[in-house]
Design a protein around this motif. Structure first.
Motif, mmCIF file in Angstrom:
data_model
loop_
_atom_site.group_PDB
_atom_site.id
_atom_site.type_symbol
_atom_site.label_atom_id
_atom_site.label_comp_id
_atom_site.label_asym_id
_atom_site.label_seq_id
_atom_site.Cartn_x
_atom_site.Cartn_y
_atom_site.Cartn_z
ATOM 1 N N GLU A 109 0.639 -1.106 -0.047
ATOM 2 C CA GLU A 109 -0.378 -0.344 -0.566
ATOM 3 C C GLU A 109 1.017 0.854 0.007
ATOM 4 O OE1 GLU A 109 -2.932 -0.035 -0.449
ATOM 5 O OE2 GLU A 109 -2.796 -2.111 -0.610
ATOM 6 N N HIS A 151 0.788 4.316 -2.075
ATOM 7 C CA HIS A 151 0.758 5.459 -2.107
ATOM 8 C C HIS A 151 2.004 6.582 -2.644
ATOM 9 C CE1 HIS A 151 0.067 9.390 0.933
ATOM 10 N NE2 HIS A 151 0.816 8.842 1.230
ATOM 11 N N GLU A 160 1.187 6.839 -6.399
ATOM 12 C CA GLU A 160 -0.180 8.518 -6.959
ATOM 13 C C GLU A 160 0.240 10.223 -6.078
ATOM 14 O OE1 GLU A 160 -2.904 7.965 -8.036
ATOM 15 O OE2 GLU A 160 -1.518 5.761 -8.256
ATOM 16 N N GLU A 161 1.512 9.983 -4.672
ATOM 17 C CA GLU A 161 1.810 11.017 -3.645
ATOM 18 C C GLU A 161 2.809 11.875 -5.068
ATOM 19 O OE1 GLU A 161 0.446 12.600 -1.217
ATOM 20 O OE2 GLU A 161 -1.423 11.524 -1.538
#
Length: 311
Positions: A167, A171, A174-175
């Motif tokens: 995960e 993350h 995406e960030e």
């Protein structure tokens, strides 16, 4: 109904949007842009060397392995938790010599870390990596290996333990809008990654290294979950060499061969870092007492079509 739930899309509305176009690649035919990338293979298959070579290609804009274009080069973050600073220097030096890269080409573009103690399940390290991503805006994060970037108490065979790492990789992507690659070994039984089966479900591009013992022949296979089969790339056209297009899981992206090293291939009178292409892989794999004075003269590895009989 979907107006109050942005995550829920009406299929008819989705199809009114413009065609997003062909799948973009970070490295043509090899790595899909913004993918989670699994770099997989047994021990001693040159994963770390080749991944560092890919990082240098993305950072410098040079072709990867002397044949695969990098459409949009940019900064790269490479972190290795298996080797120290001296070993990383030797690898970078060999790769720079083999690819004729002036170190200044990499300044501010290729950032490296050696045994920094990175832990992907640690909130402090997670915040630090996201902050680095937002500051540097890297095209690629390369994390080598995944097994050394977690707390020792986490069992890689347990889905609930590996879920936190998986995960965070998502993350981080995406960030930071980056491609995120991780290195992991295969199990003793075959070609699947060691540990939780979730690792096989998360990747979007998968690079697989295969080598028969200490053979100079290494196959590097690339497969993608979403890229179009037979897609045209900038290095060729469909129906020809698999290096130039998206390939299926059963087709090697390239067959790389470099000669066995010997002292007779060295040239101590030649200037440093003046050879070409991906000969770095040969240079990096040699042990040479003259390495401080010479450059690799073995020439680039042979890159062969998988159906030419060499496989």
């Amino acid at each position: 109904m979907s107006s109050s739930r942005p995550w829920l899309l009406d299929a008819a509305e989705l199809l009114t949007e413009e065609d997003p176009g062909p799948t973009p690649f970070l490295v043509d035919g090899l790595i899909v842009e913004r993918a989670l990338v699994a770099c997989v293979g047994r021990w001693k298959t040159t994963k770390s060397y080749a991944l560092l070579h890919i990082c240098a290609a993305v950072a410098s804009g040079r072709q990867a392995f002397g044949t695969l274009e990098v459409p949009v080069p940019g900064p790269v973050v490479f972190a290795n938790e298996e080797s120290g600073r001296a070993a990383l220097w030797r690898r970078l030096d060999a790769l720079a010599r083999g690819s004729a890269i002036d170190p200044e080409e990499l300044r501010g573009q290729l950032m490296v870390a050696a045994n920094a103690g990175i832990r992907l399940d640690d909130p402090g390290w997670q915040a630090e990596l996201v902050a680095i991503g937002k500051e540097l805006k890297p095209r690629l994060f390369a994390l080598d290996p995944l097994a050394r970037m977690k707390a020792p108490a986490l069992d890689e065979n347990e889905q609930k333990h590996m879920a936190a790492l998986i995960e965070f990789l998502r993350h981080l992507r995406e960030e930071t809008d980056s491609t995120v690659a991780f290195v992991h070994h295969t199990g003793h039984a075959g070609g699947h990654m060691r540990g939780s089966s979730d690792l096989e479900s998360v990747w979007e591009s998968r690079l697989t290294w295969n080598r028969d013992g200490h053979s100079p022949l290494v196959t590097l296979e690339s497969e993608h979950r979403e890229a179009e089969a037979g897609e045209r790339s900038s290095t060729g056209s469909p129906g020809t060499d698999s290096r130039a297009r998206c390939v299926s899981s059963s087709s090697p992206i390239a067959l790389l061969t470099w000669p066995s090293g010997s002292s007779s291939t060295c040239a101590s009178t030649a200037p440093a870092r003046q050879t070409t292409s991906a000969a770095a892989l040969a240079c990096a794999s040699q042990t040479c007492s003259e390495r401080s004075k010479c450059w690799n003269r073995l020439g680039p590895p042979t890159v062969a079509s998988p159906d030419d009989g060499t496989s």
